[in-house]
Structures are given as structure tokens and as C-alpha cells.
Design a protein around this motif. Structure first.
Motif, PDB file in Angstrom:
ATOM      1  N   SER A 191       6.015   9.781   1.692  1.00  0.00           N
ATOM      2  CA  SER A 191       5.034   8.718   1.422  1.00  0.00           C
ATOM      3  C   SER A 191       4.801   7.912   2.693  1.00  0.00           C
ATOM      4  O   SER A 191       5.692   7.796   3.537  1.00  0.00           O
ATOM      5  CB  SER A 191       5.521   7.757   0.325  1.00  0.00           C
ATOM      6  OG  SER A 191       5.780   8.420  -0.888  1.00  0.00           O
ATOM      7  N   GLU A 229       0.852  -1.186   0.000  1.00  0.00           N
ATOM      8  CA  GLU A 229       0.000   0.000   0.000  1.00  0.00           C
ATOM      9  C   GLU A 229       0.886   1.233   0.000  1.00  0.00           C
ATOM     10  O   GLU A 229       1.946   1.256   0.624  1.00  0.00           O
ATOM     11  CB  GLU A 229      -0.918   0.015   1.226  1.00  0.00           C
ATOM     12  CG  GLU A 229      -1.990   1.083   1.190  1.00  0.00           C
ATOM     13  CD  GLU A 229      -2.984   0.957   2.331  1.00  0.00           C
ATOM     14  OE1 GLU A 229      -3.715   1.934   2.574  1.00  0.00           O
ATOM     15  OE2 GLU A 229      -3.016  -0.105   2.984  1.00  0.00           O
ATOM     16  N   ARG A 230       0.443   2.271  -0.696  1.00  0.00           N
ATOM     17  CA  ARG A 230       1.266   3.477  -0.827  1.00  0.00           C
ATOM     18  C   ARG A 230       0.373   4.699  -0.915  1.00  0.00           C
ATOM     19  O   ARG A 230      -0.631   4.703  -1.614  1.00  0.00           O
ATOM     20  CB  ARG A 230       2.130   3.389  -2.082  1.00  0.00           C
ATOM     21  CG  ARG A 230       3.001   4.619  -2.313  1.00  0.00           C
ATOM     22  CD  ARG A 230       3.701   4.557  -3.659  1.00  0.00           C
ATOM     23  NE  ARG A 230       4.741   5.553  -3.726  1.00  0.00           N
ATOM     24  CZ  ARG A 230       6.001   5.293  -4.006  1.00  0.00           C
ATOM     25  NH1 ARG A 230       6.359   4.057  -4.275  1.00  0.00           N
ATOM     26  NH2 ARG A 230       6.898   6.247  -4.035  1.00  0.00           N
ATOM     27  N   GLN A 231       0.775   5.752  -0.193  1.00  0.00           N
ATOM     28  CA  GLN A 231       0.076   7.030  -0.282  1.00  0.00           C
ATOM     29  C   GLN A 231       1.127   8.148  -0.237  1.00  0.00           C
ATOM     30  O   GLN A 231       1.812   8.336   0.761  1.00  0.00           O
ATOM     31  CB  GLN A 231      -0.913   7.205   0.867  1.00  0.00           C
ATOM     32  CG  GLN A 231      -1.736   8.490   0.753  1.00  0.00           C
ATOM     33  CD  GLN A 231      -2.830   8.566   1.799  1.00  0.00           C
ATOM     34  OE1 GLN A 231      -3.053   7.621   2.547  1.00  0.00           O
ATOM     35  NE2 GLN A 231      -3.511   9.693   1.861  1.00  0.00           N
ATOM     36  N   ASP A 232       1.265   8.876  -1.348  1.00  0.00           N
ATOM     37  CA  ASP A 232       2.259   9.950  -1.420  1.00  0.00           C
ATOM     38  C   ASP A 232       1.796  11.182  -0.648  1.00  0.00           C
ATOM     39  O   ASP A 232       0.597  11.478  -0.563  1.00  0.00           O
ATOM     40  CB  ASP A 232       2.537  10.319  -2.879  1.00  0.00           C
ATOM     41  CG  ASP A 232       3.312   9.239  -3.610  1.00  0.00           C
ATOM     42  OD1 ASP A 232       4.028   8.487  -2.924  1.00  0.00           O
ATOM     43  OD2 ASP A 232       3.208   9.143  -4.844  1.00  0.00           O
TER      44      ASP A 232
END
Length: 437
Positions: free
Chosen positions: A182, A23-26
Motif C-alpha cells: 500500500s 490517504e490510502r492506495q492498495d
């Protein structure tokens, strides 16, 4: 200022290849803050170089804020961002350099299969190394003494310090020079027990004893099992086990659905042909006419089916028998309901399991029930109501249904949902029908 693209590429270059980002959120970059931190470090460096009485260590020229090599790729386990705090080396940002070793240590310490961290960059120039803590412990004395020592070190041109005995842990004294970029979730990649290569979880099958086999090797294993002589097939009852079965693995055999989902079409077809051969053999060995008639009917049905029909039949059977039917996780004995404690015991085998999630808990399920992740907030440690059980069961079934249907090819999925509509309606899953029809 360095372009944002280059800063993000700097982070990407340091992501460990042996870990999987799930999972990734910048996070938007605060360039105004970064510029402030860069100016503070460059100005301090210039002041030291201009001070003839200073004795700088490692300072020969001012750092270049436009060169990404001056940026450390760091992380912390607080996904809300980087926050200064008192440390044994004065107030600053306690961060770790991003690497396989530091993340694996975090995974081991957490005891969880996955960890979430905040990842970013720190512009820094001159690191103090080999220095003991400025005070013995955080809980003793005041932070003034350590801050005074920190100020003295900054006056000598140091902008961060390496924690004694920890090569990848640093305290950064200019918080403005650190930018979170991130939030990432990591988990270990699975190593195939046959070829030894790393794979994502969806690129193979992991048995209940945590032995992972990649799709290619699993397909070959299934084809090899299908080519065995009839005596061995009958001894195994046509089942396919983990490749390490009999060599330290006591996991249950793969289900028909697991074979269909994780093996290639050629391997699945070979397995189906093996089952057909076994049916033919059983048909020849049966004495009673009633049993013979039933086997002939099943044999004829398999012979008439196309690959598509077999996949649809397998999918519908899995939904009806494996997802919508309550059963013991070990021997598969079905049950309807129960009263009282959610730590259940099978009436047909020694299995103890949890009524919230239906997980095999060994010989006693009470400790698992007390901390089960599917138990709703406020529920009793061991007991629950029928309404809570039904709600939990519907939620668990819905999760399994969606995960199962999403892996199917669209035409197979549509046919399976159409054939399962009545069962889904009767068990309160009309939303699944609406979403996947």
C-alpha cells in the motif's frame, strides 16, 4: 502461501494508532515474486542446517512461510515501491520497520504536516545484528567488497542485517521476499488541550496558534463564554477565543462560521442567544434614534429566525464577506486590487500578507511570496500580472467554497447556494452553483 487477507491484516495490526491515515492506495501482491523469495530463504536455511561445518547462529529449524509472524512490516519514503540499491552492507533493500517512532522521525525530518510512504511486508528468518558496516562509506571504494561480505553472511544463513545503531533500520538481502502492499499518507492526530485525547482534524477546532480543542470541549467552552456576565461579554465584544487565550495564546477569535461548524447545535444556539442579549443591552444604551431603530430591526430579525434560517444567513454571509471579499487576513479591511509586487501590506494595520494565498506573513511577506504553494509554475519570484492574480484568486475561492459547502447539511447548503447565486455568478463561480444546487 498465506492468504492475502491475513497479510493485509498483519500490516493493519502494525499501523500506529496515534497517527491518522489520510490517504490510502492498495497495491496488488506479487505472489509469484514472494514465493521465489521464500524458497530462496528456506533453501539457504536448509543448506546451512545440512552443513556440518557451518556454524549457524539462531538457526534451529526452517522458517514457516505460512506463519505471518515471520513477516516484518516495513516502509520506505519512495512511494513507487521497494527498490534494491548499494548499501554499506552490500546490495539489498534498505527499509525501516513500521512504528510510531519511525514515522514521527520521518515527519519531523521532512518538516511537513503529512508524509507519504510505501508500506509492505518482508519474509525473513535470521537477522545479523551488531555488525559494523562492511565498508566505511558509500562514496568510497567499490561495492564488490561489501557484496562479498554479504554473500559470506548469507552462506551462514543470514538473510538480513540490522543497521548499526539503528534498531528499526534493516537491509534485506533477498529483495524477492519483500512485497509492497500500500501507499499510505500519515499525519499526526491532534491532542485536545482540555481532555488530552487524540482526535482527527475534523473532530474539533485548531486556532491559528495551533491549539486544538475537540468538539465536545469546544462546545462547553462556548457555552461557558455565553453564560458570562454582561460586563465581561462587552469587554470581549461577544467574541469567543481559544480556551488558552490570556495564557500564552494570542490567536484571533473564532468567527461565527467557525463556531457554527465546530460546535454542537446547543452551544451555537447559546452563542446566538448571547449575541441577542448583547444587542438588547446595546439597544437600551443607545441615545441616537437612528442607531436605536437599526438595532431594533436587527433584534427583531434574530427573534423571527429559526435555527435553520440562522444557519442559512450565517452561511451566505460567510460566502459573501469571508470568501468572495478580498480582505486583510488580520484586521479584515477589504481591498479590491493592487499593482506590482505580490507581497502586500495592509493600509489599516501593520499586517504583511501574500496576494497569492492571502496568508498573514507577519511583518514582511516577501519570503513567503517567493515560495508560496499557490503561485503558478513559471511566475516571477515577487511580481505577477492581474490575470494571474484573478486566476489564483478564483482557484483559492473555489477551494474554500467547496470545502465550506461540503460540510453543510444538504437542505442548508441548497438554500445558501440559491441565495448566493448572483454573487457566485458575478465572481466567476457558476460551476459551484451547478455542482451544489
Amino acid at each position: 502461501l498465506v492468504p492475502e487477507e491475513l497479510l493485509r491484516l498483519r500490516v493493519e495490526s502494525k499501523l500506529p494508532p496515534d497517527l491518522e491515515v489520510t490517504e490510502r492506495q492498495d497495491i496488488p501482491i506479487n505472489f509469484e515474486q514472494l514465493l521465489s523469495g521464500q524458497q530462496a530463504i528456506v533453501t539457504a536455511c536448509r543448506d546451512v542446517l545440512n552443513d556440518s561445518d557451518a556454524t549457524p547462529r539462531g538457526i534451529f529449524r526452517p522458517p514457516d512461510p505460512t506463519d505471518v509472524e515471520w513477516y516484518d512490516v516495513v516502509f520506505c519514503d519512495d512511494i513507487s515501491g521497494f527498490h534494491p540499491k548499494p548499501t554499506l552492507y552490500g546490495s539489498g533493500l534498505p527499509l525501516q520497520k513500521l512504528s510510531s517512532d519511525t514515522l514521527m522521525t520521518l515527519l519531523r525530518d521532512s518538516g511537513a504536516p503529512e508524509v507519504s510512504v510505501c508500506v509492505g511486508l518482508v519474509f525473513r528468518y535470521n537477522m545479523l545484528t551488531g555488525a559494523p558496516p562492511f565498508r566505511p562509506a558509500l562514496r568510497t571504494g567499490s561495492n564488490k567488497k561489501s557484496n562479498k561480505s554479504m554473500t559470506a553472511m548469507r552462506a551462514k544463513g543470514f538473510d538480513c542485517v540490522q543497521v548499526e545503531g539503528e534498531l528499526d533500520s534493516c537491509i534485506y538481502w533477498v529483495p524477492e521476499a519483500a512485497i509492497p502492499m500500500s501507499t499510505l499518507s500519515f499525519r499526526t492526530r491532534h491532542e485536545c488541550i482540555i481532555c488530552g485525547d487524540p482526535f482527527r482534524a475534523d473532530q474539533g477546532f485548531e486556532c491559528s496558534s495551533e491549539h486544538f480543542t475537540c468538539q465536545a470541549d469546544l462546545s462547553e467552552h462556548i457555552k461557558t463564554c455565553a453564560d458570562a456576565d454582561m460586563r465581561l461579554l462587552e469587554q470581549r465584544e461577544g467574541r469567543v477565543h481559544c480556551p488558552l487565550h490570556g495564557h500564552g495564546c494570542d490567536a484571533v477569535a473564532l468567527s461565527e462560521v467557525e463556531i457554527a461548524l465546530h460546535a454542537g447545535k446547543t452551544a451555537f444556539r447559546a452563542h446566538q442567544e448571547m449575541l441577542k442579549r448583547m444587542l438588547e443591552k446595546r439597544l437600551g444604551d443607545e441615545i441616537r434614534q437612528e442607531e436605536r431603530a437599526r438595532l431594533e430591526e436587527e433584534q427583531a430579525l434574530l427573534a423571527r429566525m429559526s435555527d435553520f434560517e440562522r444557519e442559512v444567513r450565517t452561511g451566505r454571509k460567510h460566502i459573501s464577506e469571508e470568501i468572495l471579499t478580498l480582505k486583510c487576513p488580520r484586521c479584515k479591511q477589504a481591498f479590491q486590487d493592487f499593482v506590482g509586487c505580490f507581497a502586500l501590506r495592509c493600509c489599516s494595520c501593520p499586517c504583511a500578507f501574500c496576494a497569492w494565498c492571502l496568508v498573514d506573513a507577519g511583518a514582511d511577506a516577501h519570503s513567503h511570496v517567493a515560495s508560496c504553494q499557490r503561485k503558478p509554475p513559471g511566475a516571477d519570484a515577487y511580481f505577477g500580472t492581474l490575470q494571474q492574480f484573478e486566476a489564483s484568486n478564483r482557484s483559492r475561492q473555489a477551494d474554500q467554497l467547496r470545502a465550506f459547502l461540503e460540510q453543510m447539511e444538504p437542505n442548508v447548503r441548497q438554500a445558501v447556494v440559491e441565495l448566493s447565486t448572483v454573487d457566485l455568478r458575478d465572481t466567476g463561480h457558476l460551476d459551484i452553483v451547478a455542482d451544489f444546487r
